[in-house]
Design a protein around this motif. Structure first.
Motif, PDB file in Angstrom:
ATOM      1  N   GLN A   3       0.789  -1.257  -0.019  1.00 43.22           N
ATOM      2  CA  GLN A   3       0.125   0.054  -0.020  1.00 43.22           C
ATOM      3  C   GLN A   3       1.027   1.351  -0.017  1.00 43.22           C
ATOM      4  N   VAL A   4       0.410   2.159  -0.851  1.00 42.37           N
ATOM      5  CA  VAL A   4       1.052   3.580  -0.586  1.00 42.37           C
ATOM      6  C   VAL A   4       0.259   4.449   0.374  1.00 42.37           C
ATOM      7  N   GLN A   5       0.727   4.795   1.395  1.00 45.51           N
ATOM      8  CA  GLN A   5       0.129   5.885   2.322  1.00 45.51           C
ATOM      9  C   GLN A   5       0.575   7.239   2.007  1.00 45.51           C
ATOM     10  N   ARG A   6      -0.453   7.957   1.697  1.00 46.90           N
ATOM     11  CA  ARG A   6      -0.097   9.373   1.171  1.00 46.90           C
ATOM     12  C   ARG A   6      -0.499  10.291   2.283  1.00 46.90           C
ATOM     13  N   MET A   7       0.313  11.113   2.700  1.00 45.28           N
ATOM     14  CA  MET A   7       0.117  12.061   3.932  1.00 45.28           C
ATOM     15  C   MET A   7      -0.673  13.154   3.579  1.00 45.28           C
ATOM     16  N   SER A   8      -1.304  13.127   2.355  1.00 40.20           N
ATOM     17  CA  SER A   8      -2.335  14.280   2.049  1.00 40.20           C
ATOM     18  C   SER A   8      -3.692  13.700   2.397  1.00 40.20           C
ATOM     19  N   LYS A   9      -3.759  12.267   2.756  1.00 44.07           N
ATOM     20  CA  LYS A   9      -4.846  11.872   3.169  1.00 44.07           C
ATOM     21  C   LYS A   9      -4.989  10.943   4.651  1.00 44.07           C
ATOM     22  N   HIS A 476      10.157   6.658   2.732  1.00 43.12           N
ATOM     23  CA  HIS A 476       9.297   7.752   3.030  1.00 43.12           C
ATOM     24  C   HIS A 476       9.725   8.657   1.818  1.00 43.12           C
ATOM     25  N   VAL A 477       8.983   8.768   0.868  1.00 42.28           N
ATOM     26  CA  VAL A 477       9.248   9.514  -0.545  1.00 42.28           C
ATOM     27  C   VAL A 477       8.453  11.093  -0.163  1.00 42.28           C
ATOM     28  N   VAL A 478       9.490  12.034  -0.307  1.00 46.50           N
ATOM     29  CA  VAL A 478       8.962  13.276  -0.092  1.00 46.50           C
ATOM     30  C   VAL A 478       9.308  13.958  -1.672  1.00 46.50           C
ATOM     31  N   ALA A 479       7.870  14.743  -1.717  1.00 44.99           N
ATOM     32  CA  ALA A 479       7.799  15.411  -2.930  1.00 44.99           C
ATOM     33  C   ALA A 479       8.108  17.037  -2.267  1.00 44.99           C
ATOM     34  N   GLN A 485       7.351  17.672  -8.987  1.00 40.16           N
ATOM     35  CA  GLN A 485       8.136  16.759  -8.001  1.00 40.16           C
ATOM     36  C   GLN A 485       7.037  15.944  -7.643  1.00 40.16           C
ATOM     37  N   THR A 486       5.796  16.367  -7.335  1.00 42.20           N
ATOM     38  CA  THR A 486       4.783  15.496  -6.787  1.00 42.20           C
ATOM     39  C   THR A 486       4.477  14.508  -7.760  1.00 42.20           C
ATOM     40  N   LEU A 504       5.380   5.267   2.288  1.00 45.55           N
ATOM     41  CA  LEU A 504       4.780   6.687   2.900  1.00 45.55           C
ATOM     42  C   LEU A 504       5.331   7.679   1.771  1.00 45.55           C
ATOM     43  N   VAL A 505       4.387   8.671   1.495  1.00 44.24           N
ATOM     44  CA  VAL A 505       4.452   9.417   0.354  1.00 44.24           C
ATOM     45  C   VAL A 505       4.130  10.785   1.022  1.00 44.24           C
ATOM     46  N   ASP A 506       5.022  11.671   1.331  1.00 42.19           N
ATOM     47  CA  ASP A 506       4.406  13.176   1.564  1.00 42.19           C
ATOM     48  C   ASP A 506       4.122  13.997   0.249  1.00 42.19           C
ATOM     49  N   ASP A 507       2.831  13.990  -0.058  1.00 38.56           N
ATOM     50  CA  ASP A 507       2.352  14.670  -1.155  1.00 38.56           C
ATOM     51  C   ASP A 507       1.357  15.947  -0.695  1.00 38.56           C
ATOM     52  N   ARG A 508       1.562  16.226   0.680  1.00 38.25           N
ATOM     53  CA  ARG A 508       0.640  17.300   1.103  1.00 38.25           C
ATOM     54  C   ARG A 508       1.058  18.660   0.320  1.00 38.25           C
ATOM     55  N   PRO A 509       0.100  19.397  -0.096  1.00 39.50           N
ATOM     56  CA  PRO A 509       0.110  20.441  -1.097  1.00 39.50           C
ATOM     57  C   PRO A 509       0.226  21.553   0.312  1.00 39.50           C
ATOM     58  N   GLY A 510       0.767  22.778  -0.384  1.00 35.86           N
ATOM     59  CA  GLY A 510       0.983  23.807   0.419  1.00 35.86           C
ATOM     60  C   GLY A 510       1.841  23.869   1.631  1.00 35.86           C
ATOM     61  N   ILE A 511       2.723  22.744   1.848  1.00 33.80           N
ATOM     62  CA  ILE A 511       3.608  22.476   2.817  1.00 33.80           C
ATOM     63  C   ILE A 511       5.110  22.765   2.385  1.00 33.80           C
ATOM     64  N   SER A 512       5.691  23.569   3.022  1.00 31.83           N
ATOM     65  CA  SER A 512       7.309  23.727   2.506  1.00 31.83           C
ATOM     66  C   SER A 512       8.160  22.672   2.656  1.00 31.83           C
TER      67      SER A 512
END
Length: 564
Positions: A3-9, A476-479, A485-486, A504-512
């Motif tokens: 499973q891909v865990q998307r930090m945006s969700k 932990h994949v970081v966009a 990049q995302t 675990l992928v950090d695809d959160r929008p608006g985060i620096s």
């Protein structure tokens, strides 16, 4: 496919600052990284990332228990009073036991451990020697009404535990079941990545004979253990015992009374006489079930009240009060000596061996006596190891000075013998057709506590550094932020997941990017893969969270490396 865990969700909220009530590292980091949240004092909620780590610990425990032939069951946590009353533990557990009543007034408890219930289960299910040996286990929440729940999940009122129980017809079978568990625990803690020591321990309220603890060295630990640098001896300090070694006291002079006004303490006495505190005999008076006991230790040592309470358990131990001295005129406060004591049972540490000579109270106000020899001038009713162990005390095995360290108890194994079988008449028919009393072992692992121990041992200034076996993800994949990049981060995440890699992928929008990088360090997944400034070239940066090593790889190279 993983499973891909998307930090945006994902429900995860990291914190920049430590919780105000956090005292230990694991408490700070597990809350800050979004693994757990406090519900009430000593009661914790496991959030999605924390639940994955907890489940991974459970998986390792379950696999190794199954490997030794143990069978998993689930017993109730809400239990009736009667079985615990039959073994005496309804009272022995004291205030730590959660007691409650149903609407009809019936007494129940929330299980702290399940020896009684497993014994009754086997009594119901097993009737012949052919049904044994059997090992049963469960992974279940346990409950203890801690007076001072603290240190996050290290000391809670509700906690997850693996408890297993072995049932054999002979002591040799119990030895074999005990050995199976001991080896399984070693494999479990090695797979989890825990640094641990196996230490001799006391049985406490569990009862039984042989007992060993698995301790994880950590500054936050509440147990103190002794480790010998010269041999393989290791023990919880509460379990250290010394052999009684009588000496030749024939050269000691006659008892001599000394005028020692205003010297009711060891410190004032030693200063008045110009002697070392170690030459004096300290006598502590305690009251147990209304009876007064005196406890003798060398004057330079402290009495370990935990050991004293364990010796008298389940009875409660109280210090003698001023009112008690008023009733007992034969006891002179500050000037008690063992010679001439009446109606007082005298216990002593083995250092007060026959033949040793002491300066001690003369049982008169302002008076002490010297040349008071154990075995000549007073008798010890019982020798008990009650001294607080200190660094440098001799190893009971080889005599080398012991080293002391703090540790977290992560596992405990007991040879219970027939204590519980006797309470419930747990017998099976033997080969000769006659009843055989079953012998038992009890074996516990703190599953939720293991998570805290791992957090204590596997962390740095930036955050957690999980071992691969129990981390919430493999990578932990970081966009870094931009759309390109995302897109690349999600693409490589899907490729890795398709190959069975937990992502675990950090695809959160608006985060620096800075916050995302900081969170990746805090969360502590073993590998960090960054889609950053070279995303246009389809080049990523791979970082090892533990070593800090970095390298640039193409998407193809990164997938190959992480799926190898």
């Amino acid at each position: 496919m993983a499973q891909v865990q998307r930090m945006s969700k994902l429900m995860v909220k990291t914190l920049r600052d430590d919780p105000a009530d956090a005292e230990v590292l694991s408490h700070k980091l597990l809350v800050r990284a979004g693994y757990v949240r406090r519900t009430a004092a000593g009661i914790w909620s496991w959030l999605p990332l924390g639940k994955k780590v907890l489940a991974n610990v459970e998986r390792v425990v379950r696999e190794e228990m199954d490997a030794i032939g143990a069978q998993e069951v689930t017993l109730p946590a809400l239990l009736p009073r009667e079985p615990y009353e039959a073994t005496g533990r309804w009272e022995e557990y004291g205030a730590e036991l959660f007691r409650l009543n149903d609407r009809k007034g019936g007494d129940y408890l929330l299980g702290p451990t399940h020896e009684e219930i497993f014994t009754l289960l086997v009594k119901d299910q097993c009737s012949s020697y052919k049904d044994l040996p059997v090992i049963l286990y469960q992974i279940q929440s346990k409950y203890r009404d801690e007076a001072r729940p603290r240190a996050g999940i290290l000391r809670g009122r509700e906690f997850l535990m693996k408890d297993s129980y072995s049932f054999d017809t002979a002591d040799e079978g119990l030895d074999a079941s005990y050995a199976l568990h001991r080896a399984a625990y070693q494999r479990i803690f090695e797979r989890l990545g825990l640094d641990y020591r196996i230490c001799a321990a006391t049985a406490g309220a569990m009862g039984g004979s042989k007992s060993e603890e698995f301790l994880a060295p950590a500054a936050a630990g509440e147990d103190t253990f002794a480790d010998c640098p010269n041999c393989d001896y290791a023990a919880n300090t509460e379990a250290i015992t010394y052999a009684l070694k009588p000496v030749d006291g024939s050269g000691a002079g006659a008892v001599e009374e000394l005028d020692t006004p205003d010297t009711p303490t060891i410190e004032t006495l030693a200063a008045h006489l110009g002697v070392q505190a170690s030459e004096t005999l300290k006598n502590l008076l305690v009251k147990v079930d209304g009876e007064i006991f005196a406890i003798g230790v060398p004057g330079d040592r402290e009495v370990d009240m935990d050991k004293v309470e364990a010796h008298f358990a389940p009875s409660e131990v109280e210090l003698v009060t001023a009112e008690d001295f008023e009733v007992r005129e034969d006891l002179v406060r500050g000037y008690v000596g063992p010679q001439g004591l009446e109606k007082v049972t005298y216990l002593a540490d083995p250092r007060i061996a026959p033949g040793t000579s002491w300066i001690t109270g003369a049982n008169k106000e302002g008076k002490h006596a010297k040349n008071v020899v154990a075995g000549r001038d007073f008798e010890v009713d019982e020798y008990v190891d009650v001294v607080v162990v200190v660094e440098g005390d001799p190893c009971p095995s080889c005599g080398t000075g012991l080293k002391l360290d703090r540790a977290i108890e992560i596992g405990h194994i007991f040879q219970l013998g027939r204590k519980y079988a006797d309470a419930f008449q747990l017998d099976v028919l033997g080969q000769n057709g006659k009843p055989v009393r079953v012998t038992m072992g009890s074996y516990g692992i703190g599953v939720s506590r293991a998570v805290a121990a791992l957090a204590e041992q596997h962390a740095d200034e930036q955050g957690l550094v999980w071992p691969e076996e129990i981390a919430p993800a493999d990578v932990h994949v970081v966009a870094a932020g931009k759309a390109l990049q995302t897109e690349l981060a999600l693409e490589v995440s899907d490729q890795l997941a398709a190959a069975g890699v937990r992502v675990l992928v950090d695809d959160r929008p608006g985060i620096s990017p800075g916050v995302k990088f900081t969170d990746s360090e805090l969360i502590g997944v073993p590998k960090i893969l960054v889609a950053g400034r070279r995303s246009g070239d389809r080049v990523l940066e791979l970082k090892d969270r533990r070593t800090g090593e970095r390298e640039e790889l193409t998407v193809e190279e990164a997938v190959a490396r992480l799926t190898a």
